[in-house]
Design an enzyme around this catalytic site. Structure first.
Site, mmCIF file in Angstrom:
data_model
loop_
_atom_site.group_PDB
_atom_site.id
_atom_site.type_symbol
_atom_site.label_atom_id
_atom_site.label_comp_id
_atom_site.label_asym_id
_atom_site.label_seq_id
_atom_site.Cartn_x
_atom_site.Cartn_y
_atom_site.Cartn_z
ATOM 1 N N TYR A 77 0.717 -1.299 -0.111
ATOM 2 C CA TYR A 77 0.008 -0.011 0.075
ATOM 3 C C TYR A 77 1.009 1.201 -0.110
ATOM 4 O O TYR A 77 0.610 2.240 0.784
ATOM 5 C CB TYR A 77 -0.844 -0.046 1.297
ATOM 6 N N TYR A 111 -14.734 -4.397 3.803
ATOM 7 C CA TYR A 111 -13.569 -4.801 3.264
ATOM 8 C C TYR A 111 -13.297 -6.298 3.253
ATOM 9 O O TYR A 111 -13.444 -6.630 4.478
ATOM 10 C CB TYR A 111 -12.384 -4.065 3.721
ATOM 11 N N ASP A 170 -17.226 -12.818 7.161
ATOM 12 C CA ASP A 170 -15.851 -12.887 7.223
ATOM 13 C C ASP A 170 -15.300 -12.126 8.483
ATOM 14 O O ASP A 170 -15.466 -11.091 8.999
ATOM 15 C CB ASP A 170 -15.356 -11.834 6.003
ATOM 16 N N LYS A 207 -6.191 -13.971 10.194
ATOM 17 C CA LYS A 207 -5.516 -12.881 11.026
ATOM 18 C C LYS A 207 -4.909 -13.637 12.445
ATOM 19 O O LYS A 207 -3.731 -13.770 12.656
ATOM 20 C CB LYS A 207 -6.309 -11.656 11.480
HETATM 21 C C1 LIG Z 1 -7.239 -8.646 6.469
HETATM 22 C C2 LIG Z 1 -8.649 -8.916 6.080
HETATM 23 C C3 LIG Z 1 -8.792 -9.712 4.870
HETATM 24 C C4 LIG Z 1 -7.656 -9.838 3.916
HETATM 25 O O1 LIG Z 1 -6.512 -10.739 4.675
HETATM 26 P P1 LIG Z 1 -5.016 -11.153 3.850
HETATM 27 O O2 LIG Z 1 -4.696 -12.208 4.902
HETATM 28 O O3 LIG Z 1 -4.662 -9.571 4.156
HETATM 29 O O4 LIG Z 1 -5.332 -11.449 2.681
HETATM 30 C C5 LIG Z 1 -10.127 -9.876 4.456
HETATM 31 N N1 LIG Z 1 -11.175 -9.495 5.229
HETATM 32 C C6 LIG Z 1 -11.038 -8.978 6.385
HETATM 33 C C7 LIG Z 1 -12.350 -8.263 7.183
HETATM 34 C C8 LIG Z 1 -9.622 -8.404 6.745
HETATM 35 O O5 LIG Z 1 -9.675 -7.711 7.925
#
Ligand SMILES: *Cc1c(COP(=O)(O)O)cnc(C)c1O
Length: 435
Positions: free
Chosen positions: A21, A149, A243, A272
């Site tokens: 980024y 996102y 997500d 994460k």
């Molecule tokens: C960080 C994140 C992603 C993407 O994960 P990466 O491991 O960076 O590909 C997707 N959705 C949410 C809600 C996120 O916080």
């Protein structure tokens, strides 16, 4: 940092490393980190920073936790990796069983990948094939939400709100999906219902970040909003993908944010904090009815996907060790304590000039700047004061490791207040104004 403290490896590598980024012409030199322990990052020049970002929201137990370190070292000595096609190993199979046990309802079937974006791609692909396998191939669109996102790969970009800016330039290259406002109130619920009445039969799945939309601006909603969404999806036969890549593993106060609403999504994306922030790993977890739609005598019904490093043994060993820590240490109580301290200590920011909003959920504290505020410009001021924060867009946020002490957290929030008081309005920042 003055020139003589830039380590040789940083100076020699910098012309060759393409940073995330970042506008590489103007991006500041990243800070060289040579060690990390608990909530502290140690820099090459000996300075220590208290980390309020948890390395992009992953390091829930702090850095260098001895239990995770030992588990990974043990696994390293025995079997760092073996392919997941046709061969099995204990860490991944134990982890799948534990995730199935932990996840709400009959979210029982775990598909491993290596990154959050890929786990989102997998969930979207599963949703499409679920309908194809069930003879409803007209369901090819996704429903996503304003402020959402879901990652940086192409279909993840296509379900990320184009208005949040990060992926805006790609609009013409992306599949067109439906975007709605989250159903927070009567008007937005009516809008969602209307949209689904018109187009629901073409929608394979809705995708949402439960309770907190992260990279889109740390926007928060309540359990009732999620229940309204879940019910609308059920009425129109649309699958629901949660997500929880950011919210999973305690960040909002429960193990999974969906629990607060009492909903069971059809697919759940995790990454994460899955390995306590130590190794890349992700999982897409499916409910039984989703899994069963892929069963049959016909190979074409199967899910044709298999990342090379799927179920990496080191990463799974780290994830198992991380789950041990959730079992053995009072992580959710720590999050509750962080939540009340953040409320108390960030609330006064609301009265500062240039601040539009303060909001807290679990171990997430957010100060939103007024219209036109450029939070990224504040970054160097935090480092100068010994804390690591990475504000973006119009928000300054704090998402510390759950093991942070009250004193360390006060230091973080105190620096936030001080910087907002003394450094706003900031100078125009560099162009790397995202996440
Ligand atoms: C960080 C994140 C992603 C993407 O994960 P990466 O491991 O960076 O590909 C997707 N959705 C949410 C809600 C996120 O916080």
């Amino acid at each position: 940092m003055d020139q003589q403290t830039v380590p040789t490896w940083l100076a020699q590598g910098l012309p060759h490393v393409w940073l995330p980024y970042a506008q590489m012409r103007t991006a500041p030199t990243p800070l060289p980190v040579v060690g990390a322990e608990g909530v502290r990052l140690r820099l090459a020049d000996g300075r220590e920073l208290i980390d309020g970002v948890s390395s992009w929201w992953t390091a829930c137990h702090g850095y260098n936790h001895p239990h995770i370190r030992a588990a990974v070292a043990n696994q390293m000595a025995r079997l760092p990796h073996v392919m997941f096609g046709g061969l099995a190993h204990e860490p991944a199979f134990r982890l799948a069983a534990r995730l199935a046990q932990l996840a709400p309802g009959d979210l029982d079937h775990v598909f491993f990948a290596e990154s959050g974006s890929v786990s989102v791609e997998i969930a979207l692909k599963m949703a499409l094939q679920y309908w194809r396998n069930r003879g409803e191939a007209r369901r090819t669109r996704f429903l996503a939400f304003r402020g959402g996102y879901h990652g940086d790969t192409f279909e993840a970009m296509a379900v990320t709100d184009p208005e949040i800016g990060m992926h805006d330039a790609w609009r013409a290259n992306l599949h067109q999906h439906l975007f709605a406002r989250l159903p927070r109130d009567a008007a937005s619920r009516a809008d969602l219902e209307h949209l689904l009445q018109e187009q629901g039969e073409h929608v394979a799945a809705a995708i949402v970040e439960p309770l907190v939309q992260g990279a889109g601006g740390m926007r928060m909603h309540d359990g009732a909003t999620l229940r309204a969404l879940s019910e609308a999806c059920a009425r129109h036969g649309v699958l629901l993908i949660a997500d929880e890549i950011m919210t999973g593993f305690g960040r909002t106060g429960r193990m999974f944010a969906c629990e607060e609403a009492g909903i069971v999504p059809d697919l759940l994306c995790l990454s994460k904090a899955l390995t306590g922030g130590t190794l890349p790993l992700a999982a897409t977890v499916a409910r039984r009815h989703v899994f069963e739609a892929f069963l049959g005598d016909d190979a074409a019904r199967a899910f044709m996907h298999g990342p090379t490093f799927m179920g990496n043994a080191l990463a799974c060993a780290a994830a198992n060790a991380s789950l041990d820590l959730f079992e053995g240490e009072p992580r959710l109580a720590q999050v509750a304590a962080i939540e009340s301290q953040l409320r108390q200590e960030l609330e006064p920011c609301r009265r500062l000039p240039g601040v539009a909003d303060v909001r807290v959920k679990g171990a997430i504290g957010v100060v939103q700047l007024s219209e036109g505020g450029r939070a990224a410009a504040l970054r160097p001021h935090f480092v100068e004061r010994g804390v690591w924060l990475r504000p973006f867009g119009d928000i300054v946020y704090v998402m510390p490791p759950f093991v942070i002490t009250p004193g360390e957290l006060s230091r973080l929030t105190g620096v936030v207040r001080e910087v907002l008081l003394t450094c706003l309005p900031g100078p125009a920042g560099a162009a790397d104004d995202v996440v």
